[in-house]
Scaffold this active site. Structure first.
Site, mmCIF file in Angstrom:
data_model
loop_
_atom_site.group_PDB
_atom_site.id
_atom_site.type_symbol
_atom_site.label_atom_id
_atom_site.label_comp_id
_atom_site.label_asym_id
_atom_site.label_seq_id
_atom_site.Cartn_x
_atom_site.Cartn_y
_atom_site.Cartn_z
ATOM 1 N N LYS A 134 -79.269 4.657 -72.871
ATOM 2 C CA LYS A 134 -78.117 4.010 -73.355
ATOM 3 C C LYS A 134 -77.629 4.972 -74.501
ATOM 4 O O LYS A 134 -78.261 5.863 -74.957
ATOM 5 C CB LYS A 134 -78.570 2.887 -74.310
ATOM 6 C CG LYS A 134 -77.610 1.928 -74.548
ATOM 7 C CD LYS A 134 -77.354 0.844 -73.425
ATOM 8 C CE LYS A 134 -76.519 -0.223 -73.728
ATOM 9 N NZ LYS A 134 -76.689 -1.529 -73.012
ATOM 10 N N GLY A 167 -69.834 -15.542 -79.671
ATOM 11 C CA GLY A 167 -69.359 -14.513 -79.072
ATOM 12 C C GLY A 167 -68.426 -14.725 -77.887
ATOM 13 O O GLY A 167 -69.100 -15.076 -76.864
ATOM 14 N N GLY A 179 -66.266 -12.859 -75.961
ATOM 15 C CA GLY A 179 -65.908 -11.733 -75.669
ATOM 16 C C GLY A 179 -65.841 -11.546 -73.864
ATOM 17 O O GLY A 179 -65.788 -12.568 -73.429
ATOM 18 N N VAL A 226 -68.204 -11.208 -71.995
ATOM 19 C CA VAL A 226 -69.344 -12.173 -71.117
ATOM 20 C C VAL A 226 -69.155 -13.703 -71.619
ATOM 21 O O VAL A 226 -69.044 -14.459 -71.046
ATOM 22 C CB VAL A 226 -70.777 -11.674 -71.513
ATOM 23 C CG1 VAL A 226 -71.843 -12.514 -71.002
ATOM 24 C CG2 VAL A 226 -70.707 -9.979 -71.053
HETATM 25 N N1 PHE Z 1 -73.724 -2.324 -70.418
HETATM 26 C C1 PHE Z 1 -74.052 -3.227 -69.357
HETATM 27 C C2 PHE Z 1 -75.289 -3.634 -69.326
HETATM 28 O O1 PHE Z 1 -76.107 -3.374 -70.259
HETATM 29 C C3 PHE Z 1 -73.498 -2.797 -67.972
HETATM 30 C C4 PHE Z 1 -73.752 -1.529 -67.386
HETATM 31 C C5 PHE Z 1 -74.809 -1.522 -66.544
HETATM 32 C C6 PHE Z 1 -73.197 -0.408 -67.736
HETATM 33 C C7 PHE Z 1 -75.093 -0.302 -65.875
HETATM 34 C C8 PHE Z 1 -73.524 1.138 -67.382
HETATM 35 C C9 PHE Z 1 -74.673 0.864 -66.402
HETATM 36 O O2 PHE Z 1 -76.139 -3.865 -68.398
#
Ligand code: PHE
Length: 355
Positions: A78, A180, A182, A184
């Site tokens: 991440k 939220g 947003g 989602v």
């Molecule tokens: N951010 C989203 C998640 O946490 C979507 C995501 C998935 C972004 C895979 C990038 C790669 O799942």
């Protein structure tokens, strides 16, 4: 930050300070046992850079379990862009472009997509410097915002949880509190309304609050009152860490099932929910719809209907986890972690044997 990195069970942390905009950039790579580290890029302002790094680390761990849970060959990572409090929006494009070039300089050790605070058009800017970006806008060859697909998975997970808790998956008349509204939360609200649920919502952004109130005529709950609001299902779809020693005792719901990443502040909070007999849908299982959508359509060549079917299968995965938890007399959090960790361990042992 030393103790933070020392005590983490992930693989690496890469950081860079973007002087032009005053932004700390962190990439946390938790595990590459199942494949290339892949996860969203989050953009927001944190109290300290340490908080930003900590968030990146915890979210990266969540991604490891998310990929393991859906059995996609990717690893957990991440990125967090910790912008200053007084971030000048005109700096955004430059920052994202420099971030993209940085990812390229790192030789593609991490691939990314949208997350809290970033959009498909942001992805397009990052992509100018680096190819490994998911979720660009459709007119630029991407599949755009994964939010509606995350929401579809969350909805399936809520159904599975209701079936487990109330012995009925009929959603008609179930009260759901969505935190939220947003990318989602909003599409989730639509799905819940279509299924005949009674929906209440909360949000921090006043423009968004007015919009949802006017468009859908929903009851708004003040952010501080969300936890104590009586409902069947509480669906956290905003930031993480909201299930903790302070909020769990306030809950008046039967089920917690929502789309936010890292809903539990710590592992003990999963146990606390279990103690209170509140059914918790582990976040990285129920919110995997967006990851399934982006990877399957942009990388694996699936069509939308196969992708949707796969997302709806989240319902089955959750049911398995609930059954496993009941049989072993453990919390759903512990059951999901067991499943995900055993898959990662298996993969790690396999690569070890091959080398
Ligand atoms: N951010 C989203 C998640 O946490 C979507 C995501 C998935 C972004 C895979 C990038 C790669 O799942």
């Amino acid at each position: 930050m030393e103790t933070l990195i020392q005590s983490w069970d992930g693989e690496s942390v890469v950081s860079r300070f973007d002087r032009e905009s005053g932004t700390w950039m962190f990439i946390a790579i938790h595990s590459t046992a199942l494949g290339l580290a892949t996860g969203g890029t989050r953009l927001k302002s944190y109290p300290t850079p340490r908080d930003a790094l900590f968030d990146a680390m915890r979210l990266a761990e969540g991604m490891t379990y998310k990929w393991a849970g859906i059995e996609f060959p990717r690893g957990g990572g991440k990125a967090v862009l910790d912008i200053p409090d007084l971030f000048d929006p005109s700096q955004r494009e430059g920052l994202l472009s420099r971030y993209g070039h940085w990812l390229a300089d790192l030789h593609g050790i991490f691939e990314t997509g949208p997350d809290l605070g970033t959009t498909p058009s942001d992805m397009a800017i990052i992509r100018l410097g680096f190819d490994g970006v998911f979720g660009c806008p459709p007119d630029l060859g991407g599949m755009g915002d994964p939010g509606p697909y995350t929401a579809l998975g969350v909805f399936s997970g809520i159904r599975a949880s209701c079936e487990r808790y109330f012995s009925s998956s009929d959603m008609k008349g179930r009260s759901v509190m969505v935190q939220g509204a947003g990318s989602v939360g909003k599409p989730l609200i639509h799905l819940l309304l279509e299924a005949g649920c009674e929906v209440k919502f909360s949000d921090l952004d006043s423009a968004q609050i007015d919009k949802v109130r006017q468009e859908l005529g929903l009851t708004f709950v003040e952010p501080e009152a969300v936890y104590g609001e009586p409902c069947d299902v509480f669906a956290p779809c905003a930031t993480g860490g909201i299930l903790n020693a302070k909020t769990i005792p306030q809950l008046k719901c039967s089920i917690v099932a929502g789309g936010a990443n890292n809903q539990l502040e710590g592992h003990q909070d999963g146990e606390a929910l279990h103690q209170r007999d509140i059914l918790y849908a582990p976040d990285y299982i129920i919110n995997a719809g967006g990851a399934i959508f982006l990877l399957s359509t942009e990388n694996m060549g699936w069509d939308i209907s196969k992708t949707r079917d796969r997302i709806i299968e989240i319902e089955d995965t959750l049911k398995e986890i609930y059954t496993h938890a009941e049989q072993r007399g453990i919390s759903s959090t512990a059951a999901a972690e067991e499943l995900a960790k055993s898959r990662v361990k298996e993969a790690a042992m396999k690569t070890h044997a091959e080398n």
